[in-house]
Design a protein around this motif. Structure first.
Motif, PDB file in Angstrom:
ATOM      1  N   ARG A   1       0.834  -1.201   0.000  1.00 21.50           N
ATOM      2  CA  ARG A   1       0.000   0.000   0.000  1.00 21.50           C
ATOM      3  C   ARG A   1       0.875   1.260   0.000  1.00 21.50           C
ATOM      4  O   ARG A   1       1.968   1.256   0.561  1.00 21.50           O
ATOM      5  N   LYS A   2       0.354   2.311  -0.623  1.00 25.80           N
ATOM      6  CA  LYS A   2       0.987   3.622  -0.561  1.00 25.80           C
ATOM      7  C   LYS A   2      -0.099   4.655  -0.294  1.00 25.80           C
ATOM      8  O   LYS A   2      -1.252   4.491  -0.698  1.00 25.80           O
TER       9      LYS A   2
ATOM     10  N   CYS B   1      -0.441  -3.775  -5.463  1.00 26.48           N
ATOM     11  CA  CYS B   1      -0.267  -5.194  -5.777  1.00 26.48           C
ATOM     12  C   CYS B   1      -1.412  -5.948  -5.113  1.00 26.48           C
ATOM     13  O   CYS B   1      -1.960  -5.492  -4.100  1.00 26.48           O
ATOM     14  N   ASP B   2      -1.791  -7.061  -5.652  1.00 27.66           N
ATOM     15  CA  ASP B   2      -2.881  -7.852  -5.100  1.00 27.66           C
ATOM     16  C   ASP B   2      -2.516  -8.329  -3.681  1.00 27.66           C
ATOM     17  O   ASP B   2      -1.534  -9.057  -3.508  1.00 27.66           O
ATOM     18  N   PRO B   3      -3.284  -7.929  -2.655  1.00 30.36           N
ATOM     19  CA  PRO B   3      -2.988  -8.350  -1.279  1.00 30.36           C
ATOM     20  C   PRO B   3      -2.948  -9.862  -1.105  1.00 30.36           C
ATOM     21  O   PRO B   3      -2.283 -10.366  -0.195  1.00 30.36           O
ATOM     22  N   LYS B   4      -3.652 -10.600  -1.975  1.00 28.97           N
ATOM     23  CA  LYS B   4      -3.650 -12.061  -1.881  1.00 28.97           C
ATOM     24  C   LYS B   4      -2.243 -12.634  -2.056  1.00 28.97           C
ATOM     25  O   LYS B   4      -1.932 -13.708  -1.553  1.00 28.97           O
ATOM     26  N   GLU B   5      -1.414 -11.901  -2.803  1.00 27.95           N
ATOM     27  CA  GLU B   5      -0.038 -12.348  -3.027  1.00 27.95           C
ATOM     28  C   GLU B   5       0.760 -12.394  -1.727  1.00 27.95           C
ATOM     29  O   GLU B   5       1.786 -13.069  -1.636  1.00 27.95           O
ATOM     30  N   LEU B   6       0.294 -11.666  -0.718  1.00 31.64           N
ATOM     31  CA  LEU B   6       1.045 -11.521   0.531  1.00 31.64           C
ATOM     32  C   LEU B   6       0.440 -12.313   1.687  1.00 31.64           C
ATOM     33  O   LEU B   6       0.959 -12.271   2.799  1.00 31.64           O
ATOM     34  N   ARG B   7      -0.645 -13.024   1.428  1.00 34.31           N
ATOM     35  CA  ARG B   7      -1.323 -13.742   2.512  1.00 34.31           C
ATOM     36  C   ARG B   7      -0.419 -14.758   3.199  1.00 34.31           C
ATOM     37  O   ARG B   7      -0.498 -14.970   4.405  1.00 34.31           O
ATOM     38  N   ILE B   8       0.443 -15.402   2.425  1.00 41.23           N
ATOM     39  CA  ILE B   8       1.297 -16.447   2.985  1.00 41.23           C
ATOM     40  C   ILE B   8       2.156 -15.918   4.133  1.00 41.23           C
ATOM     41  O   ILE B   8       2.412 -16.618   5.109  1.00 41.23           O
ATOM     42  N   PHE B   9       2.577 -14.656   4.040  1.00 41.09           N
ATOM     43  CA  PHE B   9       3.424 -14.099   5.092  1.00 41.09           C
ATOM     44  C   PHE B   9       2.647 -13.917   6.398  1.00 41.09           C
ATOM     45  O   PHE B   9       3.152 -14.193   7.483  1.00 41.09           O
TER      46      PHE B   9
ATOM     47  N   LYS C   1       2.030  -5.973 -12.796  1.00 37.36           N
ATOM     48  CA  LYS C   1       1.401  -5.866 -14.123  1.00 37.36           C
ATOM     49  C   LYS C   1       0.025  -6.532 -14.123  1.00 37.36           C
ATOM     50  O   LYS C   1      -0.938  -6.012 -14.701  1.00 37.36           O
ATOM     51  N   ASP C   2      -0.084  -7.692 -13.486  1.00 35.60           N
ATOM     52  CA  ASP C   2      -1.382  -8.386 -13.399  1.00 35.60           C
ATOM     53  C   ASP C   2      -2.410  -7.516 -12.669  1.00 35.60           C
ATOM     54  O   ASP C   2      -3.588  -7.479 -13.044  1.00 35.60           O
ATOM     55  N   TRP C   3      -1.971  -6.831 -11.639  1.00 35.18           N
ATOM     56  CA  TRP C   3      -2.858  -5.966 -10.842  1.00 35.18           C
ATOM     57  C   TRP C   3      -3.362  -4.792 -11.695  1.00 35.18           C
ATOM     58  O   TRP C   3      -4.525  -4.407 -11.608  1.00 35.18           O
ATOM     59  N   ILE C   4      -2.458  -4.274 -12.530  1.00 28.43           N
ATOM     60  CA  ILE C   4      -2.846  -3.184 -13.427  1.00 28.43           C
ATOM     61  C   ILE C   4      -3.877  -3.654 -14.438  1.00 28.43           C
ATOM     62  O   ILE C   4      -4.885  -2.980 -14.704  1.00 28.43           O
TER      63      ILE C   4
ATOM     64  N   LEU D   1      -2.526   5.382 -11.819  1.00 27.89           N
ATOM     65  CA  LEU D   1      -2.578   5.409 -10.352  1.00 27.89           C
ATOM     66  C   LEU D   1      -1.702   4.314  -9.753  1.00 27.89           C
ATOM     67  O   LEU D   1      -0.974   4.541  -8.777  1.00 27.89           O
ATOM     68  N   ILE D   2      -1.744   3.137 -10.354  1.00 26.33           N
ATOM     69  CA  ILE D   2      -0.963   2.006  -9.842  1.00 26.33           C
ATOM     70  C   ILE D   2       0.490   2.101 -10.300  1.00 26.33           C
ATOM     71  O   ILE D   2       1.429   1.994  -9.508  1.00 26.33           O
ATOM     72  N   GLY D   3       0.688   2.336 -11.600  1.00 23.39           N
ATOM     73  CA  GLY D   3       2.030   2.312 -12.159  1.00 23.39           C
ATOM     74  C   GLY D   3       2.952   3.359 -11.588  1.00 23.39           C
ATOM     75  O   GLY D   3       4.136   3.088 -11.330  1.00 23.39           O
TER      76      GLY D   3
END
Length: 320
Positions: free
Chosen positions: A25-26, A52-60, A119-122, A131-133
């Motif tokens: 997040r920013k 970035c998709d927060p799901k990518e970080l769930r494992i942590f 890129k997938d998130w975009i 906004l994302i890039g």
């Protein structure tokens, strides 16, 4: 209130778990809205944008939760971290090392596809590419924001009572904290395993054994911990070796869990055992108390446990 003696530090080691997880997040800025008029900052503040998709970080988060669960099962909350039995330090380090290896492996996998994930998130949010890039950060930045560490400390109280007052206060509350944590775990166990049940499998004993192991490792924190451990040992020994746990055995377990859920009553029963009351007598009392409340707490359990005319149909396990 229980006042734990400062001498418990002879057997206790403090542990700080230091896990950092990048939030992806920013902070939103006025420029993100193309100059649109916004309320003043004293009235409202902008939120954040996900790059970035927060799901990518769930494992942590999952791996951090594993570490916290391990420390909660073994130690007691203390000084913003945990107080751990010193004799369990090597065992805990071994388990934390395994979790850390999984964490670092997940970190490496995420970083290897970080640019692709952005890129997938975009692609998933057409029209918001800018906004994302414009907010994305480098993989090296992300790498610096994800880590898994811990530190052990051996505490020695200052000789000056005034200087050491804060530490003495924290130590004095360890007994209360321990029994409160047991009560929380027992309440969760009641809801998951015993509430509304007229029979349970041996899996229902697993969370109670975890509570037992936690208390057994921290007997030096408070004198009344030992009799509670003995009480649980006695209850476990009276369980059937196989098949469902039901009838008087289940009622006894429900009584034990109810006792564990109430810190004040738990301490009082621990003191009774220290004063010479037999654990079997305590368990008999718990059975009687549990039978009296079962219709209210677990309406799906029939009242067949109550009348004396049918008590002979239930194996007493030596409790009546």
């Amino acid at each position: 209130m229980i006042n734990t003696d400062i001498t418990v530090l002879d057997n206790l080691i403090a542990l700080n778990l230091d896990v950092n997880i990048w939030t992806a997040r920013k902070k939103l800025t006025p420029a993100d809205f193309g100059g649109a008029e916004l309320p003043p900052e004293e009235l409202a503040s902008l939120g954040s944008k996900k790059i970035c998709d927060p799901k990518e970080l769930r494992i942590f988060g999952t791996l951090k939760a594993r570490a916290v669960n391990l420390l909660d099962r073994t130690g007691v909350r203390f000084l913003g971290g945990w107080g751990i039995p010193e004799e369990k330090a090597d065992e805990i380090v071994a388990e934390l090392t395994t979790i850390r290896a999984d964490f670092l492996n997940a970190k490496a996998q995420f970083l290897s596809r970080y640019d692709e994930a952005v890129k997938d998130w975009i692609v998933q949010h057409p029209g918001w590419e800018s906004l994302i890039g414009t907010s994305s950060v480098s993989a090296d930045y992300v790498r610096s924001r994800i880590d898994f560490k811990w530190q052990f400390f051996k505490l020695v109280p200052p000789t000056d009572n005034v200087v050491g007052h804060g530490l003495q206060h924290e130590v004095s509350e360890l007994g209360d904290t321990l029994f409160d944590e047991v009560a929380k775990a027992a309440s969760d166990t009641w809801k998951r395993c015993f509430e509304g049940k007229d029979k349970v499998t041996h899996k229902a004993l697993s969370p109670l054994r975890s509570i037992h192991n936690k208390l057994a490792g921290l007997t030096f924190v408070e004198p009344r911990v030992v009799p509670v451990v003995d009480l649980l040992d006695t209850a476990f020994n009276r369980m059937p070796k196989r098949g469902y746990i039901q009838g008087s055995a289940l009622v006894m377990l429900q009584g034990v869990v109810s006792l564990l859920r109430d810190p004040a009553t738990l301490v009082a029963h621990g003191q009774k055992i220290l004063d010479g009351q037999d654990t079997a007598d305590i368990l008999s009392g718990l059975v009687a108390e549990t039978i009296s409340i079962l219709p209210q707490e677990t309406p799906t359990v029939t009242i067949e446990f109550v009348p004396e005319s049918v008590q002979h149909q239930i194996d007493s396990h030596g409790l009546w």
